[in-house]
Enzyme design. Structure first.
Site, PDB file in Angstrom:
ATOM      1  N   THR A 183       9.066   3.572   0.695  1.00 29.95           N
ATOM      2  CA  THR A 183       9.236   2.249   0.218  1.00 29.95           C
ATOM      3  C   THR A 183       9.674   1.310   1.258  1.00 29.95           C
ATOM      4  O   THR A 183      10.593   1.616   2.162  1.00 29.95           O
ATOM      5  CB  THR A 183      10.159   2.166  -1.531  1.00 29.95           C
ATOM      6  OG1 THR A 183       9.167   0.956  -1.729  1.00 29.95           O
ATOM      7  CG2 THR A 183      11.329   1.992  -0.998  1.00 29.95           C
ATOM      8  N   HIS A 231      -4.613  -3.137  -0.596  1.00 23.68           N
ATOM      9  CA  HIS A 231      -4.754  -4.093  -0.754  1.00 23.68           C
ATOM     10  C   HIS A 231      -6.420  -4.605   0.069  1.00 23.68           C
ATOM     11  O   HIS A 231      -5.774  -6.117   0.439  1.00 23.68           O
ATOM     12  CB  HIS A 231      -3.801  -5.172  -1.270  1.00 23.68           C
ATOM     13  CG  HIS A 231      -2.720  -4.939  -2.110  1.00 23.68           C
ATOM     14  ND1 HIS A 231      -1.401  -5.549  -1.677  1.00 23.68           N
ATOM     15  CD2 HIS A 231      -2.840  -3.822  -3.422  1.00 23.68           C
ATOM     16  CE1 HIS A 231      -0.657  -4.692  -2.508  1.00 23.68           C
ATOM     17  NE2 HIS A 231      -1.458  -3.698  -3.349  1.00 23.68           N
ATOM     18  N   HIS A 247      -4.395  -7.348  -8.783  1.00 28.45           N
ATOM     19  CA  HIS A 247      -3.705  -6.212  -8.133  1.00 28.45           C
ATOM     20  C   HIS A 247      -4.447  -5.719  -6.719  1.00 28.45           C
ATOM     21  O   HIS A 247      -3.824  -6.147  -5.381  1.00 28.45           O
ATOM     22  CB  HIS A 247      -3.115  -5.257  -8.630  1.00 28.45           C
ATOM     23  CG  HIS A 247      -2.396  -4.624  -8.224  1.00 28.45           C
ATOM     24  ND1 HIS A 247      -1.861  -3.636  -8.830  1.00 28.45           N
ATOM     25  CD2 HIS A 247      -2.132  -4.837  -7.221  1.00 28.45           C
ATOM     26  CE1 HIS A 247      -0.160  -2.837  -7.842  1.00 28.45           C
ATOM     27  NE2 HIS A 247      -0.764  -3.106  -6.606  1.00 28.45           N
ATOM     28  N   SER A 253       6.986   2.452  -3.798  1.00 28.65           N
ATOM     29  CA  SER A 253       7.398   1.666  -5.770  1.00 28.65           C
ATOM     30  C   SER A 253       6.088   2.064  -6.808  1.00 28.65           C
ATOM     31  O   SER A 253       6.217   1.586  -7.436  1.00 28.65           O
ATOM     32  CB  SER A 253       7.054  -0.126  -5.579  1.00 28.65           C
ATOM     33  OG  SER A 253       6.175   0.019  -4.503  1.00 28.65           O
ATOM     34  N   GLU A 254       5.048   2.906  -6.155  1.00 26.49           N
ATOM     35  CA  GLU A 254       3.553   2.919  -6.552  1.00 26.49           C
ATOM     36  C   GLU A 254       3.553   3.969  -7.044  1.00 26.49           C
ATOM     37  O   GLU A 254       1.875   4.793  -7.680  1.00 26.49           O
ATOM     38  CB  GLU A 254       2.297   2.181  -6.352  1.00 26.49           C
ATOM     39  CG  GLU A 254       1.546   1.484  -7.054  1.00 26.49           C
ATOM     40  CD  GLU A 254       2.545   0.315  -8.482  1.00 26.49           C
ATOM     41  OE1 GLU A 254       2.936   0.376  -8.880  1.00 26.49           O
ATOM     42  OE2 GLU A 254       1.790  -1.032  -7.473  1.00 26.49           O
ATOM     43  N   HIS A 287      -3.351   3.711  -1.907  1.00 25.18           N
ATOM     44  CA  HIS A 287      -3.418   2.687  -2.687  1.00 25.18           C
ATOM     45  C   HIS A 287      -3.425   1.398  -1.922  1.00 25.18           C
ATOM     46  O   HIS A 287      -2.601   1.236  -1.100  1.00 25.18           O
ATOM     47  CB  HIS A 287      -2.485   2.929  -4.024  1.00 25.18           C
ATOM     48  CG  HIS A 287      -2.255   1.343  -3.940  1.00 25.18           C
ATOM     49  ND1 HIS A 287      -2.957   0.595  -5.294  1.00 25.18           N
ATOM     50  CD2 HIS A 287      -0.828  -0.029  -4.144  1.00 25.18           C
ATOM     51  CE1 HIS A 287      -2.965  -0.982  -5.323  1.00 25.18           C
ATOM     52  NE2 HIS A 287      -1.212  -1.224  -4.760  1.00 25.18           N
ATOM     53  N   GLY A 303       1.046  -1.437  -0.062  1.00 25.52           N
ATOM     54  CA  GLY A 303      -0.362   0.502  -0.375  1.00 25.52           C
ATOM     55  C   GLY A 303       0.947   1.097  -0.190  1.00 25.52           C
ATOM     56  O   GLY A 303       2.101   1.048   0.377  1.00 25.52           O
ATOM     57  N   ASN A 304       0.451   1.828   0.174  1.00 28.34           N
ATOM     58  CA  ASN A 304       0.611   3.588  -0.447  1.00 28.34           C
ATOM     59  C   ASN A 304      -0.448   4.773  -0.614  1.00 28.34           C
ATOM     60  O   ASN A 304      -0.900   4.686  -0.758  1.00 28.34           O
ATOM     61  CB  ASN A 304       2.119   4.047  -1.401  1.00 28.34           C
ATOM     62  CG  ASN A 304       2.077   2.528  -2.482  1.00 28.34           C
ATOM     63  OD1 ASN A 304       0.933   3.669  -3.575  1.00 28.34           O
ATOM     64  ND2 ASN A 304       2.168   1.715  -2.727  1.00 28.34           N
TER      65      ASN A 304
HETATM   66 ZN   LIG Z   1      -0.254  -2.465  -4.875  1.00 29.09          ZN
END
Ligand SMILES: [Zn+2]
Length: 262
Positions: A44, A95, A156, A73-74, A93, A28-29
């Site tokens: 990250t 999951h 994803h 990373s996203e 973001h 996540g981010n």
């Molecule tokens: Zn992801």
């Protein structure tokens, strides 16, 4: 809003995401605009449940670090959304289990089912798969980014955008809650799509709740024609789009092909 308070908000939202099972390990981010060309983002390789305000990283809109630490990373996904949507101030973001379950099964959440979601998020499209942390992932959002604030990412997870950090985060909460409801309704025989008139009445209430501008998603052109699956979708919400004719033609070709195969 000071930079320090934004850093603290990112940490608090990260903690909630971790506690709610929206993310595992370092997944996540979260990001927020500082100014036109500076973005605060999660680092990250760090669990979102245990971040400190000092660990949050600053990048420019091209992803170049402007502080110590390595950005998420996203970050390309976040920066794409900021570039395409000047109105968006924050991106989340994650999951979450149920939303990601739908994304993994290749199922969108575009039906007009519950009043709350029609008024707030509208439909939630499923963007096709794109390799995480590469430009392929943001590219998959291109057809949807100007119509929606909440997206499933195939195989994803999910991403949401808002006018501030809390709005972006609450959209993720809403999305996950809704995915759970739809899953339960399918276990009980399947969700019932609201009739066109009821959907239109709900859409007319959106302004009262401050939900203006963006596509509410649930197309009402036909009862069986909803969200991005609708031929009138681009026409209805983006009449000036240069891609309109191409999009409509592509959709017709798709339908003819499906009819032949079917
Ligand atoms: Zn992801």
């Amino acid at each position: 809003m000071t930079e320090l308070s934004l850093r603290r908000q990112i940490c608090e939202i990260g903690r909630r995401m971790y506690e709610k099972n929206f993310v595992a390990a370092n997944d996540g981010n979260i990001s927020v605009r500082l100014e036109a060309n500076r973005v605060l983002t999660t680092p990250t390789g760090v669990s979102k449940g245990f971040m400190t305000p000092e660990s949050i990283v600053i990048v420019d809109l091209d992803g170049r670090p402007l502080s110590d630490g390595k950005p998420s990373s996203e970050i390309l996904l976040h920066l794409f959304i900021y570039r395409e949507r000047p109105d968006v101030q924050a991106v989340v973001h994650a999951h979450p289990l149920h939303a990601t379950g739908f994304a993994a099964a290749g199922l969108s959440l575009e039906g007009c089912v519950t009043a709350e979601i029609i008024v707030t998020l509208g439909s939630i499209p499923l963007a096709p798969y794109g390799t995480p942390s590469t430009p392929k992932l943001p590219d998959t959002l291109r057809p949807y980014i100007h119509h929606h604030d909440a997206f499933l990412l195939a195989n994803h997870g999910a991403v949401t955008a808002g006018k501030d950090l809390w709005e972006a985060y609450y959209k993720m909460e809403r999305l996950e809650h809704y995915a759970h409801i739809i899953l339960i309704s399918r276990q009980l025989g399947g969700e019932k799509i609201l009739p066109k008139d009821d959907v239109q009445e709900l859409l007319s209430l959106r302004a009262r709740y401050g939900q203006t501008g963006l596509n509410p998603g649930c197309s009402t052109c036909e009862d069986d024609c909803i969200g991005a699956a609708c031929l009138n979708y681009e026409n209805k919400y983006d009449p000036h789009s240069e891609d309109l004719i191409g999009a409509v033609v592509a959709r017709i070709v798709e339908r003819v092909r499906d009819a032949r195969l079917g």
